[in-house]
Design an enzyme around this catalytic site. Sequence first.
Site, short mmCIF file in Angstrom:
data_model
loop_
_atom_site.label_atom_id
_atom_site.label_comp_id
_atom_site.label_asym_id
_atom_site.label_seq_id
_atom_site.Cartn_x
_atom_site.Cartn_y
_atom_site.Cartn_z
N SER A 29 0.83 -1.21 0.00
CA SER A 29 0.00 0.00 0.00
C SER A 29 0.87 1.26 0.00
O SER A 29 0.81 2.08 -0.91
CB SER A 29 -0.93 -0.03 1.21
OG SER A 29 -1.68 1.15 1.30
N GLN A 30 1.71 1.43 1.02
CA GLN A 30 2.54 2.64 1.12
C GLN A 30 3.72 2.58 0.15
O GLN A 30 4.02 3.56 -0.54
CB GLN A 30 3.07 2.82 2.55
CG GLN A 30 2.01 3.22 3.55
CD GLN A 30 1.41 4.60 3.29
OE1 GLN A 30 2.11 5.55 2.98
NE2 GLN A 30 0.10 4.70 3.39
N SER A 55 5.05 -8.67 -5.66
CA SER A 55 4.96 -7.24 -5.99
C SER A 55 5.99 -6.79 -7.02
O SER A 55 5.89 -5.69 -7.57
CB SER A 55 5.18 -6.39 -4.73
OG SER A 55 4.58 -6.94 -3.60
N GLN A 88 8.99 -6.26 10.21
CA GLN A 88 10.08 -5.28 10.15
C GLN A 88 11.27 -5.63 11.05
O GLN A 88 12.42 -5.49 10.64
CB GLN A 88 9.57 -3.88 10.52
CG GLN A 88 8.77 -3.24 9.40
CD GLN A 88 8.33 -1.83 9.72
OE1 GLN A 88 8.80 -1.21 10.69
NE2 GLN A 88 7.42 -1.30 8.92
N HIS A 110 5.41 4.46 10.26
CA HIS A 110 4.70 4.23 11.52
C HIS A 110 5.78 3.94 12.55
O HIS A 110 6.77 3.27 12.25
CB HIS A 110 3.74 3.05 11.35
CG HIS A 110 2.99 2.65 12.58
ND1 HIS A 110 2.54 3.57 13.52
CD2 HIS A 110 2.59 1.44 13.04
CE1 HIS A 110 1.91 2.92 14.49
NE2 HIS A 110 1.93 1.62 14.23
N ASP A 193 -1.88 6.40 17.47
CA ASP A 193 -2.34 5.52 16.40
C ASP A 193 -2.94 4.23 16.98
O ASP A 193 -4.02 3.81 16.60
CB ASP A 193 -1.15 5.20 15.47
CG ASP A 193 -1.56 4.39 14.26
OD1 ASP A 193 -2.05 5.01 13.29
OD2 ASP A 193 -1.40 3.16 14.27
N GLU A 197 -6.97 3.22 16.88
CA GLU A 197 -7.49 2.01 16.23
C GLU A 197 -8.12 1.05 17.22
O GLU A 197 -9.05 0.34 16.89
CB GLU A 197 -6.43 1.33 15.34
CG GLU A 197 -5.25 0.75 16.07
CD GLU A 197 -4.05 0.49 15.15
OE1 GLU A 197 -4.01 1.02 14.03
OE2 GLU A 197 -3.14 -0.25 15.58
P1 NAD Z 1 1.58 -3.76 2.97
O1 NAD Z 1 1.17 -4.96 3.74
O2 NAD Z 1 0.61 -3.16 2.02
O3 NAD Z 1 2.92 -4.04 2.12
C1 NAD Z 1 3.60 -5.20 2.19
C2 NAD Z 1 4.80 -5.15 1.24
O4 NAD Z 1 5.94 -5.67 1.94
C3 NAD Z 1 4.59 -6.04 0.03
O5 NAD Z 1 5.27 -5.49 -1.08
C4 NAD Z 1 5.26 -7.33 0.45
O6 NAD Z 1 5.72 -8.05 -0.66
C5 NAD Z 1 6.43 -6.80 1.26
N1 NAD Z 1 6.92 -7.76 2.24
C6 NAD Z 1 6.18 -8.49 3.12
N2 NAD Z 1 7.00 -9.25 3.87
C7 NAD Z 1 8.28 -8.99 3.45
C8 NAD Z 1 9.55 -9.47 3.82
N3 NAD Z 1 9.69 -10.39 4.78
N4 NAD Z 1 10.63 -8.96 3.17
C9 NAD Z 1 10.51 -8.04 2.19
N5 NAD Z 1 9.31 -7.56 1.80
C10 NAD Z 1 8.21 -8.04 2.42
O7 NAD Z 1 2.15 -2.70 4.01
P2 NAD Z 1 1.62 -1.21 4.25
O8 NAD Z 1 0.21 -1.24 4.71
O9 NAD Z 1 2.00 -0.37 3.09
O10 NAD Z 1 2.49 -0.81 5.53
C11 NAD Z 1 3.85 -0.43 5.43
C12 NAD Z 1 4.15 0.54 6.55
O11 NAD Z 1 3.39 1.73 6.35
C13 NAD Z 1 3.80 0.02 7.93
O12 NAD Z 1 4.75 0.50 8.85
C14 NAD Z 1 2.45 0.67 8.21
O13 NAD Z 1 2.17 0.81 9.59
C15 NAD Z 1 2.66 2.01 7.53
N6 NAD Z 1 1.43 2.74 7.16
C16 NAD Z 1 0.48 2.11 6.43
C17 NAD Z 1 -0.65 2.82 6.02
C18 NAD Z 1 -1.72 2.18 5.18
O14 NAD Z 1 -2.72 2.82 4.93
N7 NAD Z 1 -1.58 0.95 4.69
C19 NAD Z 1 -0.79 4.17 6.36
C20 NAD Z 1 0.25 4.80 7.08
C21 NAD Z 1 1.34 4.06 7.47
#
Ligand code: NAD
Length: 337
Positions: A29-30, A55, A88, A110, A193, A197
């Site tokens: 997503s991000q 991805s 992470q 985050h 946060d 939630e």
């Molecule tokens: P997501 O679940 O959408 O993205 C996952 C990505 O990470 C994918 O590309 C996946 O292939 C990759 N991935 C998963 N496991 C992995 C691993 N072991 N090694 C390498 N890559 C791996 O994540 P997100 O929701 O974008 O969240 C990412 C960060 O952004 C988090 O810290 C989250 O708290 C923060 N955040 C998210 C949002 C949101 O709306 N989704 C908003 C603000 C902040």
Amino acid sequence: MSTARILTVDDANPEVLARKKVAVIGYGSQGAAHARLLHQGGTDVRVGLREGSASASAARKAGIPVVPVADAVAEANLIAVLIPDTVQGRVYREEIAPNLNPGDALLFAHGFNVHFDEIQPSEDVDVIMVAPKSPGPMLYREASQGNGVPALIAIHQDATGHARDIALAYAHGLGSTRAGVLETTFAEETETDLFGEQAVLCGGLSALIQAGFETLVDAGYQPEVAYFECLHEMKLIVDLAYQGGLTGMRERVSDTAEWGDYVSGPRVIGKESRKAMQEILDEIRSGAFARRWIDEWEGDAPEFNRMRAEGRSHPLEEVGTRLRARMAWLQDAEEKS
Ligand code: NAD
Ligand code: MG
């Protein structure tokens, strides 16, 4: 009540980003939104992913190089960690930390892992946060249309003396200086946060909807009618509050609804609920919540999976699935979000 200063376009120096080699770790997503916006803005970006990640093809299609996580970190000097919070810590220890150089900047969206010490970066790197206040697809859509979504920035560690400039330039690269950037801390972002939630958005709302639904069904009303009243109409009310605050919402509902709001709302969220909110906040601040959740995910998440299964089999879900199948406008809602 003190008010925060909002940082805008003039507060950022985009040159800071032009001198950086950025690694975006994760393309979800991000990650996808950040990588594409920075790449389109002319920044030197590569995406770091696991071998065989689903991805990867999407990132390549957007014209962004994809490399293994370790290589991405080694090549870059600004590393955005945008993989799920639950992985992470491990990825940081195994693939990121060994490839960091002094003077690099580590960026998070985050604060969870840094604030609760799951990730403890060495003292010679900058540790910053840029947290857009929207899901990635909306961030991308707004920024690429010349708008932006608001973002929070924070500095956990300023090794180079440039941490704040980097965070602001990155937020600017995401278009967020057009909507406004607020300075916070890792502690404030993480704790609020989690509280939001748990107490209000996901936990509070789900429990409120389920309790309302069960109260009506137990009293003999039809589950379909209870579903409409307690869940379906929630969106109308939330949209009104989103647009005009609680005052705007109350101006648009009937006087009867507004009167009922005043006399009954404080009975539902009374002393007991406020006490629970305080306890929830205390457990978040002490780290007790984080400890329990980290133990849970490191131990194959038995309680999490049990509660997820329970939630999915609640009668509210069965009724809702049946009713929503006939709502034509929902069938393509996925692609609009
Ligand atoms: P997501 O679940 O959408 O993205 C996952 C990505 O990470 C994918 O590309 C996946 O292939 C990759 N991935 C998963 N496991 C992995 C691993 N072991 N090694 C390498 N890559 C791996 O994540 P997100 O929701 O974008 O969240 C990412 C960060 O952004 C988090 O810290 C989250 O708290 C923060 N955040 C998210 C949002 C949101 O709306 N989704 C908003 C603000 C902040
Ligand atoms: Mg490097």
